[in-house]
Scaffold this active site. Structure first.
Site, PDB file in Angstrom:
ATOM      1  N   GLY A   1     -42.578  -5.689 -47.353  1.00  0.00           N
ATOM      2  CA  GLY A   1     -41.692  -5.772 -48.509  1.00  0.00           C
ATOM      3  C   GLY A   1     -41.170  -7.172 -48.678  1.00  0.00           C
ATOM      4  O   GLY A   1     -41.531  -8.078 -47.921  1.00  0.00           O
TER       5      GLY A   1
ATOM      6  N   GLY B   1     -37.452  -9.047 -49.279  1.00  0.00           N
ATOM      7  CA  GLY B   1     -36.008  -8.919 -49.418  1.00  0.00           C
ATOM      8  C   GLY B   1     -35.439 -10.191 -50.013  1.00  0.00           C
ATOM      9  O   GLY B   1     -36.188 -11.099 -50.402  1.00  0.00           O
ATOM     10  N   GLY B   2     -34.128 -10.233 -50.082  1.00  0.00           N
ATOM     11  CA  GLY B   2     -33.481 -11.392 -50.654  1.00  0.00           C
ATOM     12  C   GLY B   2     -33.730 -12.662 -49.854  1.00  0.00           C
ATOM     13  O   GLY B   2     -33.572 -13.765 -50.346  1.00  0.00           O
ATOM     14  N   PHE B   3     -34.139 -12.492 -48.620  1.00  0.00           N
ATOM     15  CA  PHE B   3     -34.254 -13.660 -47.764  1.00  0.00           C
ATOM     16  C   PHE B   3     -35.698 -14.061 -47.499  1.00  0.00           C
ATOM     17  O   PHE B   3     -35.957 -15.039 -46.838  1.00  0.00           O
ATOM     18  CB  PHE B   3     -33.528 -13.418 -46.441  1.00  0.00           C
ATOM     19  CG  PHE B   3     -32.072 -13.138 -46.654  1.00  0.00           C
ATOM     20  CD1 PHE B   3     -31.170 -14.178 -46.797  1.00  0.00           C
ATOM     21  CD2 PHE B   3     -31.602 -11.843 -46.718  1.00  0.00           C
ATOM     22  CE1 PHE B   3     -29.835 -13.930 -47.011  1.00  0.00           C
ATOM     23  CE2 PHE B   3     -30.259 -11.590 -46.938  1.00  0.00           C
ATOM     24  CZ  PHE B   3     -29.369 -12.626 -47.084  1.00  0.00           C
ATOM     25  N   GLY B   4     -36.649 -13.273 -47.991  1.00  0.00           N
ATOM     26  CA  GLY B   4     -38.046 -13.645 -47.793  1.00  0.00           C
ATOM     27  C   GLY B   4     -38.916 -12.422 -47.559  1.00  0.00           C
ATOM     28  O   GLY B   4     -38.451 -11.277 -47.615  1.00  0.00           O
TER      29      GLY B   4
ATOM     30  N   VAL C   1     -41.385  -9.702 -45.589  1.00  0.00           N
ATOM     31  CA  VAL C   1     -41.355  -9.011 -44.304  1.00  0.00           C
ATOM     32  C   VAL C   1     -42.749  -8.481 -44.005  1.00  0.00           C
ATOM     33  O   VAL C   1     -43.388  -7.897 -44.873  1.00  0.00           O
ATOM     34  CB  VAL C   1     -40.356  -7.834 -44.324  1.00  0.00           C
ATOM     35  CG1 VAL C   1     -40.246  -7.223 -42.953  1.00  0.00           C
ATOM     36  CG2 VAL C   1     -38.998  -8.295 -44.809  1.00  0.00           C
TER      37      VAL C   1
ATOM     38  N   LYS D   1     -39.658 -11.117 -40.393  1.00  0.00           N
ATOM     39  CA  LYS D   1     -39.113 -11.604 -41.661  1.00  0.00           C
ATOM     40  C   LYS D   1     -39.255 -13.108 -41.721  1.00  0.00           C
ATOM     41  O   LYS D   1     -38.757 -13.826 -40.856  1.00  0.00           O
ATOM     42  CB  LYS D   1     -37.635 -11.194 -41.765  1.00  0.00           C
ATOM     43  CG  LYS D   1     -37.004 -11.507 -43.111  1.00  0.00           C
ATOM     44  CD  LYS D   1     -35.519 -11.154 -43.112  1.00  0.00           C
ATOM     45  CE  LYS D   1     -35.246  -9.677 -43.169  1.00  0.00           C
ATOM     46  NZ  LYS D   1     -35.322  -9.112 -44.514  1.00  0.00           N
TER      47      LYS D   1
ATOM     48  N   ASP E   1     -24.480  -7.492 -48.951  1.00  0.00           N
ATOM     49  CA  ASP E   1     -25.599  -7.032 -49.766  1.00  0.00           C
ATOM     50  C   ASP E   1     -25.988  -5.594 -49.416  1.00  0.00           C
ATOM     51  O   ASP E   1     -27.128  -5.296 -49.097  1.00  0.00           O
ATOM     52  CB  ASP E   1     -26.788  -7.989 -49.586  1.00  0.00           C
ATOM     53  CG  ASP E   1     -27.793  -7.858 -50.734  1.00  0.00           C
ATOM     54  OD1 ASP E   1     -27.481  -7.191 -51.740  1.00  0.00           O
ATOM     55  OD2 ASP E   1     -28.893  -8.428 -50.616  1.00  0.00           O
TER      56      ASP E   1
END
Ligand SMILES: *[C@@H]1O[C@H](CO)[C@@H](O)[C@H](O)[C@H]1NC(C)=O
Ligand SMILES: *[C@@H]1O[C@H](CO)[C@@H](O)[C@H](O)[C@H]1NC(C)=O
Ligand SMILES: *[C@@H]1O[C@H](CO)[C@@H](O)[C@H](O)[C@H]1NC(C)=O
Ligand SMILES: *[C@@H]1O[C@H](CO)[C@@H](O)[C@H](O)[C@H]1NC(C)=O
Ligand SMILES: *[C@@H]1O[C@H](CO)[C@@H](O)[C@H](O)[C@H]1NC(C)=O
Ligand SMILES: *[C@@H]1O[C@H](CO)[C@@H](O)[C@H](O)[C@H]1NC(C)=O
Ligand SMILES: *[C@@H]1O[C@H](CO)[C@@H](O)[C@H](O)[C@H]1NC(C)=O
Ligand SMILES: *[C@@H]1O[C@H](CO)[C@@H](O)[C@H](O)[C@H]1NC(C)=O
Ligand SMILES: *[C@@H]1O[C@H](CO)[C@@H](O)[C@H](O)[C@H]1NC(C)=O
Ligand SMILES: *[C@@H]1O[C@H](CO)[C@@H](O)[C@H](O)[C@H]1NC(C)=O
Ligand SMILES: *[C@@H]1O[C@H](CO)[C@@H](O)[C@H](O)[C@H]1NC(C)=O
Length: 820
Positions: free
Chosen positions: A498, A500-503, A505, A519, A615
């Site tokens: 997936g 996410g907001g941070f990069g 995965v 991640k 978040d």
């Protein structure tokens, strides 16, 4: 008419029911009454019952006190712990010579309150509503002659005292049961430290201390080593001390709560509350936290593995002494040898030399070793062989140690722990396959050498692969991976889980075949040192409802985090799924809501530095194989100080779940997470995104519908995900909806803390009808809403009717300015 049998039966029935009625309902055993068979007495308020009970599948009976309103029979006190009776109809509990005495079928007194009483005629035993059985001289006499609260068994009830008599230095004990079917005193006990440190200690076999609460701090009302007491809204502990005695006692802030404090047969103290909604006891906290910290939990020659199921196993060459007890998770009997040692067989001969040693690496060594001053491992081994009662030896940088007794408290560490030692355990030579007879020796030798070569080859390949592929260093509690390691583990980042907001995965597999989620962090601007320090802080945050960070990689701009893999993915995939897949059952949803709240409580209140998640949304709630919820991505936004005062300069989070204070620019506190959590609760109930729910061709904002139903006492089940077909307890749905409305109050001081949310969901705290949040109120009588702070607000704003108030248009313009 004149049938004598009929008459007799009627008489018998009448007599029997009269007999029952005499005892049932009454809370007192007086001088000429006795309690027998299935008769009971009930405390005046109906909270507790006294009578014969039988624990589990046992065929033994005991006199005990249990909760009347708890469906799972839970004894809080037992009279004849060590002297059960078999036949309850011939046994009697009655007042005799001023004492309460239990007689067995042969009229032998097998248990007694055992006081030297002066007056005997008017003594009565009364079961009080606190669960206290009191012996009094006459029903109106106030000073009790004896009371069960002063003689606790394994339960410390509210109002009870665990006392230290300072004149004798004798402490009152709370002693565990032996196991779930045997209330006889087990090996574990809790008492007030007799040396006067105002702390509680837990002992093994009444002698060896393995846990302490730390000293009592009267200011903050916590024990220094039990910081989670800060979070306690249930128990009001207080301490009392004078020259003769000192004791702790506690009451419940909410007297309606059913809660108990026990010394469990697991060797842990536990605080449990009864959850009416799920009809089960809910663990509030337990100490020591880890099962293997309980001294000698697995008994002699047993080995404890944290996280193992069961925790205990026997060492190689040993089997459980009692399979029955072992099956009941009572490991205290430990294990025994399957084959006697050679030296025991032939004490005269020096054949003890043929005993051998089993190497057992990576263990916590047992207690009570004897140090030997010998210079090599072979000398250490032969020293041990000289004594028939020597059971094991260890030889390392600390020199040679031998054990002359049973091995107690041995713990097997998992592979990723490096502080384990190696112990050599003595077994009969016949336990080792290759030396039993001559023919077999040859075959064995051939097979063995082929095997050995194979092993060596495999081992060499394995080592080589291991060194080449994954050789993470340990930094604190985390593994430091090289970039190449993770490239290999994820097959060059081929399986994307997936984004996410941070990069991104990715899924990966480590050599020990544990599955990980890797991640790739994008745009980390922090310097190396700061990155490492923040990552190690996150690594220390561990809780069952938080995704565990296992390691990281930091090579220049390449920053990656390695997490446990969660097989059931994220909550959004299950909540907002396609029609053909199965909807999450209500029970699962409730557990997910509760688990998430527990995880957040831990982040907000229990770690050293408060962590605001920033978040919270279904995408960040992951589900393990059992659908237990785990909060992901915490600590990445920012770590902020305990004083909650720092304003975050950068805007984070996801619209739709963002608290208004993010937009208004005031200081953001943990209550911002509470808001987002509340928004998520609505979605857990409805199974749809809060925004964009269409009805009669109009877009509805679900929280507004909920607020309306809740405040107008409407049909809460109508709010439920239609896929559940109304299959959920009204009480739970209503509770979740109320909590959700409280969580999204505009004024953050009105929102509950996550700790309170946990308590409400556990059913420990009650929740009132919430006021309708102002932001919702604006739209309440308007069937067509603008979407306040939601993902699609920008595109929705054109649908907004012109008659919405100032507040809403201001909110709208704020929202749009935020998204631009
Ligand atoms: C119990 O005994 C007392 C006198 O000893 C008597 O007054 C009372 O009626 C008796 N009660 C019952 C229930 O038999
Ligand atoms: C006591 O036992 C009898 C039969 O043994 C039974 O008929 C009766 O219902 C029982 N009473 C209670 C309160 O359980
Ligand atoms: C009563 O207890 C005595 C002493 O423990 C024992 O010898 C006797 O067998 C018991 N009687 C019954 C009926 O259990
Ligand atoms: C009662 O106390 C005496 C000593 O005070 C003791 O010997 C006896 O075993 C006790 N009996 C019971 C049933 O606890
Ligand atoms: C006990 O108290 C009750 C009311 O408080 C009273 O009616 C009764 O006479 C008293 N009994 C005795 C034995 O003093
Ligand atoms: C009880 O313990 C205290 C502190 O350890 C000690 O000073 C005192 O002498 C002890 N008293 C008795 C009766 O053992
Ligand atoms: C507990 O201590 C007693 C002596 O106080 C001893 O006889 C007994 O064997 C010990 N129990 C275990 C399981 O070691
Ligand atoms: C807690 O217990 C103490 C001592 O019993 C009592 O004085 C106090 O009022 C209690 N606090 C609450 C909030 O119930
Ligand atoms: C302690 O015990 C002594 C002797 O029994 C008694 O005189 C004294 O009043 C007690 N102190 C307190 C505070 O109860
Ligand atoms: C222990 O439990 C296992 C499986 O639960 C069962 O097969 C075995 O018979 C049990 N042993 C004893 C002694 O109860
Ligand atoms: C072990 O055996 C030796 C003699 O063989 C004896 O002296 C010693 O006391 C024993 N130690 C223990 C702990 O039993």
């Amino acid at each position: 008419m004149g049938n004598p049998w009929l008459k007799l039966t009627v008489l018998l029935v009448m007599w029997f029911s009269l007999g029952c009625q005499l005892s049932l309902g009454a809370d007192t055993i007086s001088a000429n009454q006795s309690l027998s068979g299935n008769q009971t007495i009930v405390s005046s308020g109906g909270h507790f019952v006294l009578g014969f009970f039988t624990p589990g599948k046992s065929s033994n009976y005991y006199i005990g006190i249990w909760y009347r309103k708890v469906s799972e029979q839970t004894p809080v006190w037992v009279a004849n712990r060590e002297t059960p009776v078999r036949d309850i109809y011939s046994s009697e509990l009655k007042i005799s010579d001023g004492n309460l005495v239990l007689f067995n079928g042969s009229q032998i007194a097998i248990w007694s309150t055992n006081i030297s009483s002066t007056s005997s005629g008017s003594v009565v035993a009364v079961l009080e509503d606190s669960g206290n059985l009191v012996l009094r001289d006459g029903p109106n006499s106030s000073a009790p002659l004896w009371q069960s609260l002063d003689h606790p068994t394994h339960t410390w009830l509210p109002g009870g005292k665990l006392m230290l008599n300072k004149r004798t230095n004798q402490s009152q004990l709370l002693t565990s049961w032996k196991n779930s079917e045997d209330p006889a005193p087990g090996l574990f006990s809790l008492e007030l430290d007799p040396s006067g440190t105002n702390s509680y200690i837990i002992l093994w076999n009444r002698t060896r201390r393995y846990w302490t609460s730390g000293a009592w701090d009267p200011q903050s009302k916590i024990f220094s080593l039990v910081p989670e007491m800060r979070l306690n809204y249930i128990y009001n502990f207080s301490f009392y001390s004078d020259e003769n005695q000192s004791y702790f006692t506690y009451s419940l802030y909410n007297p309606e709560t059913i809660s108990r404090f026990i010394m469990d047969y697991s060797g842990q103290i536990k605080q449990l509350s009864w959850l009416e909604s799920s009809q089960q006891w809910n663990l509030f906290w337990s100490q020591p936290r880890q099962q293997c910290q309980v001294y000698a939990f697995c008994g002699a020659f047993g080995s404890c593995t944290e996280g193992g199921l069961p925790f205990c196993s026997c060492l190689r060459g040993f089997v459980p002494k009692s399979n029955v007890n072992w099956n009941l998770s009572d490991f205290s009997d430990g294990c025994e040898r399957t084959t006697r040692l050679q030296c025991e067989e032939d004490p005269g001969l020096a054949t003890g030399k043929t005993d051998k040693f089993q190497e057992s690496p990576n263990v916590k060594l047992p207690q009570n070793a004897r140090s030997m001053s010998v210079g090599s491992i072979s000398e250490c081994e032969s020293t041990c062989l000289e004594y028939c009662n020597c059971t094991a030896y260890a030889y390392d940088s600390d020199g040679c140690r031998i054990w002359m007794t049973e091995l107690l408290d041995l713990q097997q560490y998992s592979e990723d722990t490096s502080d384990g030692k190696t112990i050599y355990i003595r077994l009969a030579a016949s336990e080792f396959p290759s030396s039993s007879n001559n023919n077999r020796i040859i075959i064995g030798a051939v097979a063995g050498s082929v095997g050995l070569i194979l092993c060596l080859v495999i081992f060499a390949v394995f080592r080589w692969r291991r060194q080449r592929m994954i050789n993470p260093k340990v930094e604190g509690s985390l593994l430091a991976f090289g970039y190449r390691d993770l490239q290999n583990a994820t097959k060059n980042f081929s399986e994307k889980l997936g984004e996410g907001g941070f990069g991104f995965v990715f899924k990966g597999t480590l050599l020990d075949s544990s599955i990980i989620a890797v991640k790739q962090l994008k745009s980390i601007s922090q310097g190396e040192k700061q990155f490492r320090s923040e990552v190690s802080t996150i690594g220390m945050v561990q809780h069952v409802n938080l995704v565990r960070l296992r390691g990281f990689c930091s090579e220049g701009m390449r920053k990656l985090l390695v997490y446990d893999y969660m097989p059931n993915g994220s909550l959004d995939a299950h909540l907002f799924q396609q029609e053909n897949s199965e909807a999450l059952a209500w029970k699962t949803r409730y557990q997910i809501a509760l688990g998430t709240a527990r995880g957040l409580t831990y982040l907000h209140e229990k770690c050293r530095d408060c962590i605001i998640h920033c978040d919270i949304k279904p995408e960040n709630i992951l589900l393990d194989a059992e659908f237990c919820s785990k909060v992901a991505d915490f600590g990445l936004a920012k770590l902020i100080g305990r004083d909650f005062s720092r304003v975050l300069t950068t805007m984070r989070g996801t619209r739709g779940y963002l608290a208004p204070e993010w937009i208004s620019g005031v200081a953001v506190t943990a209550k911002a997470d509470v808001y987002s959590y509340g928004m998520m609760l609505f979605e857990i109930v409805s199974g749809r995104r809060n925004s964009g729910q269409h009805e009669d061709g109009k877009v509805r904002f679900f929280p507004t519908s909920v607020a309306r139903v809740i405040t107008q006492d409407g049909d809460v089940l109508s709010l439920l995900d239609t896929q559940l077909n109304g299959d959920a307890p009204v009480e739970e749905v209503s509770r979740i909806c109320k909590v959700a409305c409280w969580c999204i109050q505009d004024d953050e001081t009105q929102r509950p803390s996550m700790g309170q949310v946990v308590q409400i969901l556990e059913g420990v705290l009650d929740v009132n009808v919430p006021p309708v949040p102002r932001s919702l109120n604006v739209f309440a009588d308007n069937s067509e809403h603008i979407i306040f702070f939601t993902e699609s607000s920008a595109s929705q704003s054109s649908q907004t009717r012109s008659n919405t108030s100032n507040v809403s248009s201001q909110a709208k313009s704020n929202t749009s300015s935020m998204s631009s």
